[in-house]
Design an enzyme around this catalytic site. Structure first.
Site, PDB file in Angstrom:
ATOM      1  N   LYS A  11       3.695   1.079  -5.503  1.00  0.00           N
ATOM      2  CA  LYS A  11       4.367  -0.025  -6.215  1.00  0.00           C
ATOM      3  C   LYS A  11       3.701  -0.195  -7.571  1.00  0.00           C
ATOM      4  O   LYS A  11       2.544   0.204  -7.768  1.00  0.00           O
ATOM      5  CB  LYS A  11       4.279  -1.335  -5.430  1.00  0.00           C
ATOM      6  CG  LYS A  11       2.859  -1.856  -5.123  1.00  0.00           C
ATOM      7  CD  LYS A  11       2.181  -2.675  -6.218  1.00  0.00           C
ATOM      8  CE  LYS A  11       0.782  -3.122  -5.825  1.00  0.00           C
ATOM      9  NZ  LYS A  11      -0.061  -3.602  -6.909  1.00  0.00           N
ATOM     10  N   GLY A  97      -7.922   2.908  -5.333  1.00  0.00           N
ATOM     11  CA  GLY A  97      -8.509   2.020  -6.354  1.00  0.00           C
ATOM     12  C   GLY A  97      -7.653   1.986  -7.602  1.00  0.00           C
ATOM     13  O   GLY A  97      -8.133   1.840  -8.713  1.00  0.00           O
ATOM     14  N   SER A 105       0.845   0.114   1.395  1.00  0.00           N
ATOM     15  CA  SER A 105       2.102   0.796   1.693  1.00  0.00           C
ATOM     16  C   SER A 105       1.975   1.593   2.991  1.00  0.00           C
ATOM     17  O   SER A 105       2.868   1.549   3.853  1.00  0.00           O
ATOM     18  CB  SER A 105       2.457   1.733   0.536  1.00  0.00           C
ATOM     19  OG  SER A 105       3.578   2.508   0.852  1.00  0.00           O
ATOM     20  N   ASP A 137      -0.639  -7.294  -0.322  1.00  0.00           N
ATOM     21  CA  ASP A 137       0.441  -6.464  -0.859  1.00  0.00           C
ATOM     22  C   ASP A 137       1.271  -5.793   0.226  1.00  0.00           C
ATOM     23  O   ASP A 137       2.201  -5.051  -0.089  1.00  0.00           O
ATOM     24  CB  ASP A 137      -0.150  -5.361  -1.753  1.00  0.00           C
ATOM     25  CG  ASP A 137      -0.472  -5.872  -3.146  1.00  0.00           C
ATOM     26  OD1 ASP A 137       0.076  -6.929  -3.534  1.00  0.00           O
ATOM     27  OD2 ASP A 137      -1.265  -5.211  -3.834  1.00  0.00           O
TER      28      ASP A 137
END
Ligand code: C5P
Length: 299
Positions: A11, A97, A105, A137
């Site tokens: 993303k 990182g 994900s 996330d």
């Protein structure tokens, strides 16, 4: 069905306003995020062993129970009661990182894959709760379309179509230097600047609403990231290249998450060879271990 192969996309944050620190130590965000066409591949094979095991083609990745794939698998088993086991094979392309959400994900892709193999015992709400517990996330990867994230990242809504229309299929270059940036470090550093480091919640919402409503404003005008100042102050190779790309090619460059990946939209009128010229400048500035990819935002 006993085996599944799923794409586990990266993303990018096109807009990332950090609007304050929460009592739980996390930060409240207002962010526009889009999946991209580039990512890892996760193959899941169900087994009768009742165990979970992970292999990865990238030897630098931890594949024991600390890996988010295995943490997600365990969380799925606890929530669903599914007694099965699975062997996971991960082909890793998303750098670590990087601010590209690779681990998050993989975790959400694991939840989706196991839910399918197990005959869908969990609905979308339960998967979203599990995902939110695994990482801020993670929930966004349950939805392929560009999203607005709020709260810690768990409050998600679809970006209105008038905004999506300006993002859909836009091509982007992603580039990351050899070093990564630790997300907790970036948030800590921002918190140390408080209150000056945060954008007021009302200002974040106003900026976002203005971009959405003014349909003549292109994707480039959405770019904003509160964490940029933190990461750019310490890692000066980032702003140095951003200025160079602006001057040489008139590109608008953003940073994803806490970095170190930066990205630029491919101009819609770009000549075919512009990508090679941009890549040359990036590789020259950041060295041969730089990651560079051309991809597009979610369709
Ligand atoms: O949730 P996740 O494990 O991805 O977050 C990594 C770190 O980033 C957290 O431990 C926290 O330091 C910081 N973070 C934050 N606020 C968020 C998301 C992440 O402070 N909304």
């Amino acid at each position: 069905m006993t085996a599944l192969t799923l794409n586990s996309p990266a993303k990018i944050n096109l807009f990332l306003a950090v609007v304050g620190r929460r009592p739980d130590g996390f930060h409240d965000l207002v962010s526009v995020v889009s999946q991209v066409g580039f990512g890892d591949t996760l193959t899941v094979e169900s087994t009768d062993s009742g165990e979970f095991a992970l292999e990865c083609d990238d030897a630098s990745l931890v594949v024991d129970e600390r890996n988010l794939v295995l943490r997600a698998a365990r969380a799925f088993r606890e929530a669903s009661g599914w007694p099965g086991g699975a062997r996971f094979r991960l082909i890793k392309r998303i750098p670590q990182g990087a601010g590209l959400g690779g681990g998050s994900s993989n975790a959400t892709t694991t939840l989706r894959a196991l839910n399918t193999l197990a005959g869908r015992p969990l609905g979308l709400d339960s998967l979203a709760d599990l995902a939110a517990r695994l990482g801020s996330d993670c929930p966004l990867f349950l939805h392929p379309a560009p999203l607005i994230m709020r709260g810690r990242g768990e409050r998600i809504e679809l970006l209105p179509e008038v905004g999506v229309a300006r993002l859909r299929n836009r091509r982007v270059w992603l580039f990351k230097p050899a070093f990564g940036i630790e997300t907790p470090w970036a948030f800590r550093r921002l918190a140390a600047r408080a209150p000056g480091g945060y954008l007021a919640p009302s200002e974040a919402e106003e900026r976002l609403t203005e971009w959405i409503e003014r349909s003549e404003r292109p994707a480039e005008k959405l770019l904003f990231n509160t964490l940029e100042s933190v990461s750019f102050d310490k890692y000066i190779a980032l702003p140095a290249l951003v200025s160079q790309l602006r001057e040489m090619f008139d590109l608008n460059v953003g940073m994803s998450g806490s970095g170190s990946t930066c990205f630029a939209f491919v101009p819609e009128s770009a000549p075919a060879n512009l990508g090679l010229a941009v890549k040359d400048v990036v590789m020259d500035a950041w060295g041969p271990e730089t990651f560079f990819a051309e991809t597009s935002l979610a369709p």
